[in-house]
Design a protein around this motif. Structure first.
Motif, PDB file in Angstrom:
ATOM      1  N   GLY A  80      41.614  41.280  38.533  1.00 34.73           N
ATOM      2  CA  GLY A  80      42.678  41.203  37.309  1.00 34.73           C
ATOM      3  C   GLY A  80      43.091  40.126  36.968  1.00 34.73           C
ATOM      4  O   GLY A  80      43.442  38.981  37.647  1.00 34.73           O
ATOM      5  N   ASP A  96      37.994  41.031  35.542  1.00 36.77           N
ATOM      6  CA  ASP A  96      38.920  42.171  34.692  1.00 36.77           C
ATOM      7  C   ASP A  96      37.997  43.061  33.888  1.00 36.77           C
ATOM      8  O   ASP A  96      37.100  42.471  33.218  1.00 36.77           O
ATOM      9  CB  ASP A  96      39.821  41.334  33.900  1.00 36.77           C
ATOM     10  CG  ASP A  96      40.908  42.236  33.489  1.00 36.77           C
ATOM     11  OD1 ASP A  96      40.852  43.302  32.950  1.00 36.77           O
ATOM     12  OD2 ASP A  96      42.073  41.870  33.662  1.00 36.77           O
ATOM     13  N   VAL A 152      39.155  44.499  31.332  1.00 40.13           N
ATOM     14  CA  VAL A 152      39.888  44.093  30.309  1.00 40.13           C
ATOM     15  C   VAL A 152      39.958  45.350  29.222  1.00 40.13           C
ATOM     16  O   VAL A 152      40.190  45.306  28.035  1.00 40.13           O
ATOM     17  CB  VAL A 152      39.158  43.016  29.281  1.00 40.13           C
ATOM     18  CG1 VAL A 152      40.032  42.407  28.132  1.00 40.13           C
ATOM     19  CG2 VAL A 152      38.807  41.783  30.097  1.00 40.13           C
ATOM     20  N   LYS A 196      48.176  46.493  26.013  1.00 40.94           N
ATOM     21  CA  LYS A 196      49.088  45.858  27.107  1.00 40.94           C
ATOM     22  C   LYS A 196      50.365  45.775  26.308  1.00 40.94           C
ATOM     23  O   LYS A 196      50.396  45.050  25.371  1.00 40.94           O
ATOM     24  CB  LYS A 196      48.642  44.584  27.741  1.00 40.94           C
ATOM     25  CG  LYS A 196      48.986  44.788  28.880  1.00 40.94           C
ATOM     26  CD  LYS A 196      48.401  43.190  29.815  1.00 40.94           C
ATOM     27  CE  LYS A 196      47.401  43.522  30.480  1.00 40.94           C
ATOM     28  NZ  LYS A 196      46.822  42.222  31.478  1.00 40.94           N
ATOM     29  N   VAL A 197      51.469  46.133  26.695  1.00 38.49           N
ATOM     30  CA  VAL A 197      52.767  45.948  26.123  1.00 38.49           C
ATOM     31  C   VAL A 197      53.445  44.924  27.248  1.00 38.49           C
ATOM     32  O   VAL A 197      53.412  44.627  28.449  1.00 38.49           O
ATOM     33  CB  VAL A 197      53.313  47.356  26.127  1.00 38.49           C
ATOM     34  CG1 VAL A 197      54.194  47.868  27.520  1.00 38.49           C
ATOM     35  CG2 VAL A 197      54.717  47.209  25.203  1.00 38.49           C
ATOM     36  N   GLU A 201      55.932  41.665  26.167  1.00 38.29           N
ATOM     37  CA  GLU A 201      55.616  40.419  25.175  1.00 38.29           C
ATOM     38  C   GLU A 201      56.462  39.394  24.906  1.00 38.29           C
ATOM     39  O   GLU A 201      56.432  38.372  24.170  1.00 38.29           O
ATOM     40  CB  GLU A 201      55.382  41.031  23.567  1.00 38.29           C
ATOM     41  CG  GLU A 201      54.059  41.767  23.344  1.00 38.29           C
ATOM     42  CD  GLU A 201      54.543  43.045  23.227  1.00 38.29           C
ATOM     43  OE1 GLU A 201      55.647  43.728  23.696  1.00 38.29           O
ATOM     44  OE2 GLU A 201      53.472  43.942  22.684  1.00 38.29           O
ATOM     45  N   ASN A 202      57.687  39.463  25.719  1.00 38.27           N
ATOM     46  CA  ASN A 202      58.983  38.748  25.640  1.00 38.27           C
ATOM     47  C   ASN A 202      58.894  37.765  26.872  1.00 38.27           C
ATOM     48  O   ASN A 202      59.196  38.213  27.961  1.00 38.27           O
ATOM     49  CB  ASN A 202      60.227  39.460  25.468  1.00 38.27           C
ATOM     50  CG  ASN A 202      61.246  38.550  25.267  1.00 38.27           C
ATOM     51  OD1 ASN A 202      61.285  37.383  25.371  1.00 38.27           O
ATOM     52  ND2 ASN A 202      62.576  39.285  24.832  1.00 38.27           N
ATOM     53  N   ARG A 211      34.474  45.479  36.490  1.00 41.59           N
ATOM     54  CA  ARG A 211      35.410  46.132  37.118  1.00 41.59           C
ATOM     55  C   ARG A 211      35.075  46.361  38.527  1.00 41.59           C
ATOM     56  O   ARG A 211      34.166  46.598  39.173  1.00 41.59           O
ATOM     57  CB  ARG A 211      35.480  47.902  36.674  1.00 41.59           C
ATOM     58  CG  ARG A 211      36.157  48.637  37.086  1.00 41.59           C
ATOM     59  CD  ARG A 211      35.993  50.156  36.374  1.00 41.59           C
ATOM     60  NE  ARG A 211      36.882  51.018  37.086  1.00 41.59           N
ATOM     61  CZ  ARG A 211      38.240  51.207  36.666  1.00 41.59           C
ATOM     62  NH1 ARG A 211      38.863  50.020  35.937  1.00 41.59           N
ATOM     63  NH2 ARG A 211      39.204  51.739  37.589  1.00 41.59           N
ATOM     64  N   ALA A 234      45.502  41.433  41.921  1.00 45.58           N
ATOM     65  CA  ALA A 234      46.131  41.212  40.580  1.00 45.58           C
ATOM     66  C   ALA A 234      46.063  42.256  39.747  1.00 45.58           C
ATOM     67  O   ALA A 234      45.910  41.895  38.334  1.00 45.58           O
ATOM     68  CB  ALA A 234      45.876  39.971  40.268  1.00 45.58           C
ATOM     69  N   SER A 235      45.834  43.195  40.035  1.00 45.13           N
ATOM     70  CA  SER A 235      45.277  44.354  39.054  1.00 45.13           C
ATOM     71  C   SER A 235      46.424  45.285  38.433  1.00 45.13           C
ATOM     72  O   SER A 235      46.408  46.606  37.983  1.00 45.13           O
ATOM     73  CB  SER A 235      44.755  45.430  39.810  1.00 45.13           C
ATOM     74  OG  SER A 235      45.216  46.161  40.904  1.00 45.13           O
ATOM     75  N   ASP A 290      53.679  53.897  32.300  1.00 41.41           N
ATOM     76  CA  ASP A 290      54.730  53.821  33.394  1.00 41.41           C
ATOM     77  C   ASP A 290      55.496  52.417  33.313  1.00 41.41           C
ATOM     78  O   ASP A 290      54.961  51.359  33.327  1.00 41.41           O
ATOM     79  CB  ASP A 290      54.098  54.081  34.885  1.00 41.41           C
ATOM     80  CG  ASP A 290      55.068  53.619  35.968  1.00 41.41           C
ATOM     81  OD1 ASP A 290      56.262  54.027  36.016  1.00 41.41           O
ATOM     82  OD2 ASP A 290      54.689  52.942  36.952  1.00 41.41           O
ATOM     83  N   ALA A 291      56.824  52.670  33.480  1.00 40.21           N
ATOM     84  CA  ALA A 291      57.534  51.362  33.413  1.00 40.21           C
ATOM     85  C   ALA A 291      58.570  51.200  34.389  1.00 40.21           C
ATOM     86  O   ALA A 291      59.373  50.099  34.354  1.00 40.21           O
ATOM     87  CB  ALA A 291      58.484  51.077  31.973  1.00 40.21           C
ATOM     88  N   VAL A 298      49.496  40.226  44.031  1.00 45.31           N
ATOM     89  CA  VAL A 298      50.346  39.247  43.294  1.00 45.31           C
ATOM     90  C   VAL A 298      51.118  39.733  42.223  1.00 45.31           C
ATOM     91  O   VAL A 298      50.150  40.859  41.512  1.00 45.31           O
ATOM     92  CB  VAL A 298      49.803  37.872  42.869  1.00 45.31           C
ATOM     93  CG1 VAL A 298      49.462  36.913  43.985  1.00 45.31           C
ATOM     94  CG2 VAL A 298      48.451  38.047  42.263  1.00 45.31           C
ATOM     95  N   GLY A 299      51.760  39.590  41.354  1.00 49.79           N
ATOM     96  CA  GLY A 299      52.275  39.740  40.143  1.00 49.79           C
ATOM     97  C   GLY A 299      52.818  41.432  40.237  1.00 49.79           C
ATOM     98  O   GLY A 299      53.155  41.888  41.257  1.00 49.79           O
ATOM     99  N   ALA A 334      51.112  44.028  40.638  1.00 51.11           N
ATOM    100  CA  ALA A 334      50.421  44.899  41.789  1.00 51.11           C
ATOM    101  C   ALA A 334      51.477  44.839  43.075  1.00 51.11           C
ATOM    102  O   ALA A 334      51.293  45.721  44.027  1.00 51.11           O
ATOM    103  CB  ALA A 334      48.795  44.234  42.126  1.00 51.11           C
ATOM    104  N   PHE A 384      57.237  36.483  34.069  1.00 54.45           N
ATOM    105  CA  PHE A 384      57.661  35.402  34.799  1.00 54.45           C
ATOM    106  C   PHE A 384      57.249  35.544  36.198  1.00 54.45           C
ATOM    107  O   PHE A 384      56.927  34.739  37.026  1.00 54.45           O
ATOM    108  CB  PHE A 384      59.284  35.058  34.642  1.00 54.45           C
ATOM    109  CG  PHE A 384      59.760  33.897  35.487  1.00 54.45           C
ATOM    110  CD1 PHE A 384      59.443  32.773  35.043  1.00 54.45           C
ATOM    111  CD2 PHE A 384      60.473  34.111  36.622  1.00 54.45           C
ATOM    112  CE1 PHE A 384      60.079  31.525  35.733  1.00 54.45           C
ATOM    113  CE2 PHE A 384      60.860  33.106  37.313  1.00 54.45           C
ATOM    114  CZ  PHE A 384      60.745  32.031  36.869  1.00 54.45           C
TER     115      PHE A 384
END
Ligand code: FAD
Length: 349
Positions: free
Chosen positions: A9, A32, A34, A40-41, A43-44, A122, A150-151, A254-255, A271-272, A274, A287
Motif C-alpha cells: 500500500g 500498490d 493504485v 480516493k477521498v 483531501e484536507n 497487487r 499499509a493497505s 466506508d468512513a 500502519v495508517g 490499516a 496525519f
C-alpha cells in the motif's frame, strides 16, 4: 531477491514507512495496485502535520503536489449559525486541501528518491517461510523478512492473517467532485437530521461535497441518488456553497472509525488506516497515516536490529492514539444535541 521489508500500500502511511526504512539503509519494496487512487477521498491535511512533514523532509514533496490553502473551517454544529475557526490563530498555521492522487504520488516519489523500489502490483497472498515471508504479487513471488500492512481500511494482510477488525458506529460517505469557481478557502461542515455534510475547495478548481450517513440510509440513497441532492437542497449553509444538482457520479465509501484487534505480530505490522481508521469528522486520518507510517518504520528498524521492545512501544503508541481519538470523536458528536430522536444521532451517544 529477498527484501528486508515489503510495504503493501502506497498511500501516505506506506510511502512514509518505505521512505523511513530506505533512509535507514534497508532494502524496501513498496507495492500498490493504485486502482482506487483516482477515487480516493480525504483531501484536507491539517496544519499540525507541518512539523512532522518538515522532520521527514517531505515539505518540498507536498508543495510539488500543488495543494491549495485551507485557512480554516466554517461549521454549523449544535446550532444553526455558521461559526468560523480560523487556522491563522493555530500555532501550526494553515492546512492544505490536496489533489489526493497527486499528493499520494508525490509521497511515493519521495520514497523512491531515497532508494525504495516501487512496483504497481497487487498483493494476492502471503506465506511464512524460514527467512520471513513469501508474498504472491500480481507479477510474481517475492521474499521479505518483514511485511508492513499499509493497505488502508481493507487491512489486506491482517485479514489474510486472520486478525479481526473492530468497527465503531457505522458511517458511510456519499461523495462527489465538481468543477467550482469558489474562492472559499475554508472547509464547511454542517450537521443535519440524517448525518453531516462536508465541502471543500480543491486544487484545479474542483470541489468535494460529501454526505455522511448510517449504512442503511447510504444504501437507500445510492439506489435513489436524487435524494442526495434533495437532502443537499434542505441544508441551511452547504447548499449555498455548491450547486444542489444530482451528481454525475456519486461514490460511496466506508468512513467509520475502526481498529485492528492486533496491530502487529511475528514479522508484520500495520500502519495508517490499516491499523487505525478514523471518522473523517476528526480530520486526523492523513496525519495519523504519516505519523504511524514513521513510528511503524522505526519499530521495524528496531526489530531488525534485534530490539524487539520497539514493537511493544509501537503498540502502546497506537493504544494512546486510539483512546485520544475515541474521546475526541465522542465529544464532537455529543456537541450536537438538536437531532436527538434521529437514529443517526442516537446511535452516536
Ligand atoms: C470520506 C472520507 C473523508 C476523509 N477526509 C479526510 C480529511 O479531510 N482529512 C484527513 O486527514 N483524512 C481524511 N480521511 C482519511 C484519510 O483519507 C485516510 O486516513 C488516509 O488515506 C489513510 O492513508 P493510508 O496510507 O493509511 O491508506 P490509504 O490512503 O487508503 O492507502 C492504502 C493503499 O493500499 C493500496 N492497497 C490496498 N490493497 C492492496 C493490495 N492488495 N495490494 C497492493 N496495494 C493495495 C490501495 O490502493 C491504497 O493506495 C477521510 C476518509 C474518508 C473515508
Amino acid at each position: 531477491m529477498c527484501f528486508d521489508v515489503l510495504v503493501v500500500g502506497a498511500g501516505p502511511a506506506g510511502a512514509v514507512c518505505a521512505r523511513t526504512l530506505a533512509l535507514a539503509g534497508h532494502r524496501v519494496l513498496l507495492v500498490d495496485d493504485v486502482r482506487s487512487s483516482n477515487r480516493k477521498v480525504g483531501e484536507n491535511l491539517i496544519g499540525a502535520a507541518r512539523p512532522l512533514l518538515r522532520d521527514l523532509g517531505l515539505l518540498p514533496w507536498v508543495e510539488l503536489s500543488e495543494p491549495v490553502t485551507c485557512s480554516g473551517t466554517l461549521s454549523a454544529w449544535g446550532e444553526d449559525v455558521l461559526r468560523s475557526n480560523d487556522f491563522i490563530r493555530d500555532p501550526n498555521g494553515i492546512g492544505w486541501c490536496l489533489d489526493r492522487p497527486r499528493f499520494d504520488s508525490c509521497l511515493r516519489e519521495a520514497a523512491i528518491a531515497v532508494g525504495a523500489q516501487w512496483r504497481q502490483v497487487r498483493l494476492n497472498a502471503v506465506q511464512k517461510d524460514s527467512a520471513g515471508w513469501r508474498a504472491s504479487l500480481s507479477d510474481g513471488v517475492v521474499s521479505a523478512r518483514w511485511i508492513i500492512d499499509a493497505s488502508g481500511r481493507r487491512s489486506i494482510l491482517a485479514r489474510r492473517l486472520g486478525v479481526s477488525r473492530r468497527q465503531d458506529s457505522d458511517l458511510v460517505a456519499l461523495y462527489t467532485w465538481r468543477q467550482s469557481q469558489s474562492q472559499e478557502t475554508r472547509t464547511v461542515v454542517e450537521s443535519s437530521p440524517h448525518g453531516w455534510w462536508y465541502t471543500a475547495t480543491l486544487p484545479h478548481e474542483r470541489q468535494v461535497v460529501a454526505l455522511h450517513v448510517g449504512a442503511a440510509d447510504a444504501s437507500h440513497i445510492m439506489r435513489k441518488q436524487s435524494e442526495w441532492s434533495d437532502l443537499l437542497a434542505a441544508t441551511q449553509h452547504i447548499r449555498g456553497k455548491c450547486e444542489p444538482a444530482t451528481p454525475a457520479s456519486l461514490f460511496s465509501t466506508d468512513a467509520s472509525g475502526s481498529s485492528l484487534d492486533s496491530w502487529g505480530g511475528e514479522r508484520w505490522l500495520a500502519v495508517g488506516d490499516a491499523a487505525l481508521a478514523f471518522d473523517p469528522l476528526s480530520s486526523q486520518g492523513i496525519f495519523n497515516a504519516l505519523y504511524t507510517g514513521l513510528r511503524g518504520a522505526q519499530a521495524v528498524i528496531g526489530a531488525l536490529a534485534g530490539r524487539q521492545q520497539t514493537l511493544t512501544k509501537y503498540s502502546q503508541q497506537l493504544m494512546s492514539i486510539r483512546e485520544a481519538y475515541l474521546h475526541q470523536v465522542a465529544h464532537f458528536y455529543q456537541a450536537e444535541q438538536r437531532w436527538r430522536g434521529y437514529p443517526f444521532w442516537d446511535s452516536r451517544g
